[in-house]
Design an enzyme around this catalytic site. Structure first.
Site, PDB file in Angstrom:
ATOM      1  CG  ASN A   8      13.207  11.743  -1.028  1.00 14.77           C
ATOM      2  OD1 ASN A   8      14.307  11.213  -0.874  1.00 14.77           O
ATOM      3  ND2 ASN A   8      12.098  11.253  -0.500  1.00 14.77           N
ATOM      4  CE  LYS A  41      10.785   8.931  -2.955  1.00 12.41           C
ATOM      5  NZ  LYS A  41       9.453   8.449  -3.251  1.00 12.41           N
ATOM      6  CG  HIS A  45       9.252   9.914   2.568  1.00  7.93           C
ATOM      7  ND1 HIS A  45       8.686   8.785   2.042  1.00  7.93           N
ATOM      8  CD2 HIS A  45       9.303  10.829   1.562  1.00  7.93           C
ATOM      9  CE1 HIS A  45       8.420   8.997   0.753  1.00  7.93           C
ATOM     10  NE2 HIS A  45       8.792  10.233   0.444  1.00  7.93           N
ATOM     11  CD  GLU A  66       6.396  13.468  -0.223  1.00  9.49           C
ATOM     12  OE1 GLU A  66       6.936  13.881  -1.254  1.00  9.49           O
ATOM     13  OE2 GLU A  66       6.834  12.505   0.429  1.00  9.49           O
ATOM     14  N   GLY A  96       5.160   7.990  -6.554  1.00 12.17           N
ATOM     15  CA  GLY A  96       5.728   6.996  -7.469  1.00 12.17           C
ATOM     16  C   GLY A  96       4.687   6.281  -8.327  1.00 12.17           C
ATOM     17  CB  SER A 136       3.268  11.604  -9.452  1.00 12.42           C
ATOM     18  OG  SER A 136       3.369  10.241  -9.076  1.00 12.42           O
TER      19      SER A 136
HETATM   20  P1  13P Z   1       7.705  10.746  -6.689  1.00 15.45           P
HETATM   21  O1  13P Z   1       7.912  12.159  -7.151  1.00 15.45           O
HETATM   22  O2  13P Z   1       8.624   9.763  -7.311  1.00 15.45           O
HETATM   23  O3  13P Z   1       6.254  10.371  -6.750  1.00 15.45           O
HETATM   24  O4  13P Z   1       8.098  10.729  -5.112  1.00 15.45           O
HETATM   25  C1  13P Z   1       7.565  11.677  -4.270  1.00 15.45           C
HETATM   26  C2  13P Z   1       8.222  11.571  -2.959  1.00 15.45           C
HETATM   27  O5  13P Z   1       8.033  10.607  -2.228  1.00 15.45           O
HETATM   28  C3  13P Z   1       9.147  12.642  -2.557  1.00 15.45           C
HETATM   29  O6  13P Z   1       9.503  12.535  -1.217  1.00 15.45           O
END
Ligand code: 13P
Length: 250
Positions: free
Chosen positions: A10, A12, A96, A168, A174, A213
Site C-alpha cells: 500500500n 499510500k 483502511h 491492521e 507507521g 509495520s
Molecule cells: P506501515 O507498514 O507503514 O506500518 O503501514 C501499514 C499499512 O497501513 C498498510 O495498509
C-alpha cells in the site's frame, strides 16, 4: 486447506508517475519466476496507468487504494470501480483505518464499497483493526468482529469468495510497533472463526493478511503463523529491496 500467500504494498500518498515507473521497474527486474506468492502493488490513482503499462508482462498484480461507492455520475473527484477495471486494476483496498479515521468512512459506506467492487469484478482487500484505546480497554475482538459483520452485510457466498481480509491494528501502522506473531495469530484465528459464523463455506479459503509495520526483519515470524496468509505493507513497500525481502520471507 492451502491458501495463497499474498504480499500487497500500500503505497499510500507516495510516488508520482515518474517515481512509480522507477519503483516498478526495480520490482519487475527482481521478480522471481519460481515464487507462488501473489504480489500486489497499490499506487495512488494518478500512477495507476503508468503502473498498469509496466506490469503488463509481469505477474505482479495491480491494486488501488480506494474507490467510490457509486457507479458513475456527479460525484466530483471520485473514482469508480469500472474506471479502475478499465485501468487494469484487479484488487482494491477498502476500509483502511486512515480512511475510517481521517475521511470518516463508516461501516455502511465500506459495505457499499465492498459490494460495488465485487459486482464490478474487483477483489477487495477489506481492512479491519482496533485503535490503541480500544485494545487497552479490552475491546479489540468486539471492534474487529463488528467491523467484519457490518462490512460484509448482505454479501452472498459467491461475493465472499472474492474477499481478502487485512487485519491492521491501528496502533501498529507507521509506528514501528508491530504486533507480536502470537498476538497477530490470535486475532487472525478470531477473524477466521467470525468468517465461519458469517459463512462456513468460505472461512478456510479467505486469505487474511496482517498489516502494521511489517519489515524484512519481522516478516518471517508473522508469515509463519497458521492463520496469517500474507501482509499488507506500507512504508517497507516503497523500496524494491525491502519489499522483495518481505516477499522472500513469505
Ligand atoms: P506501515 O507498514 O507503514 O506500518 O503501514 C501499514 C499499512 O497501513 C498498510 O495498509
Amino acid at each position: 486447506m492451502s491458501r495463497p500467500k499474498i504480499i500487497a504494498g500500500n503505497w499510500k500518498m507516495n510516488c508520482t508517475p515518474a517515481e512509480t515507473k522507477e519503483l516498478i521497474t526495480s520490482l519487475v527486474a527482481s521478480e522471481r519466476s519460481d515464487t507462488e506468492v501473489v504480489t500486489i502493488v497499490c499506487p495512488p490513482f494518478t500512477s495507476l496507468s503508468a503502473a498498469s503499462e509496466l506490469l503488463s508482462k509481469s505477474s505482479i498484480v495491480l491494486g488501488a487504494q480506494n474507490l467510490s461507492e457509486h457507479e458513475s455520475g456527479a460525484y466530483t473527484a471520485e473514482i469508480s470501480a469500472s474506471m479502475l477495471v478499465a485501468t487494469g486494476v484487479k484488487y482494491v483496498i477498502i476500509g483502511h483505518s486512515e480512511r475510517r479515521q481521517y475521511y470518516y468512512e463508516t461501516d455502511s459506506l465500506i459495505n457499499a464499497k465492498l459490494k460495488i467492487a465485487i459486482n464490478t469484478g474487483l477483489f477487495p482487500i477489506f481492512c479491519v483493526g482496533e485503535t490503541l484505546e480500544e485494545r487497552e480497554a479490552g475491546n479489540s475482538q468486539e471492534v474487529v468482529s463488528g467491523q467484519l459483520l457490518n462490512g460484509v452485510n448482505g454479501l452472498s457466498v459467491e461475493n465472499l469468495k472474492n474477499l481478502t481480509v487485512a487485519y491492521e491494528p491501528v496502533w501498529a501502522i507507521g509506528t514501528g510497533k508491530t504486533a507480536t506473531p502470537e498476538m497477530a495469530q490470535d486475532m487472525h484465528k478470531f477473524i477466521r472463526e467470525n468468517m465461519a459464523k458469517i459463512e462456513p463455506a468460505i472461512a478456510n479459503s479467505t486469505p487474511i493478511l496482517y498489516g502494521g509495520s511489517v519489515k524484512p526483519d519481522n516478516a518471517a515470524g508473522l508469515l509463519n503463523q497458521p492463520d496469517i496468509d500474507g501482509a499488507l505493507v506500507g512504508g517497507a513497500s516503497l523500496s524494491a529491496d525491502s519489499f522483495m525481502k518481505i516477499i522472500e520471507a513469505a
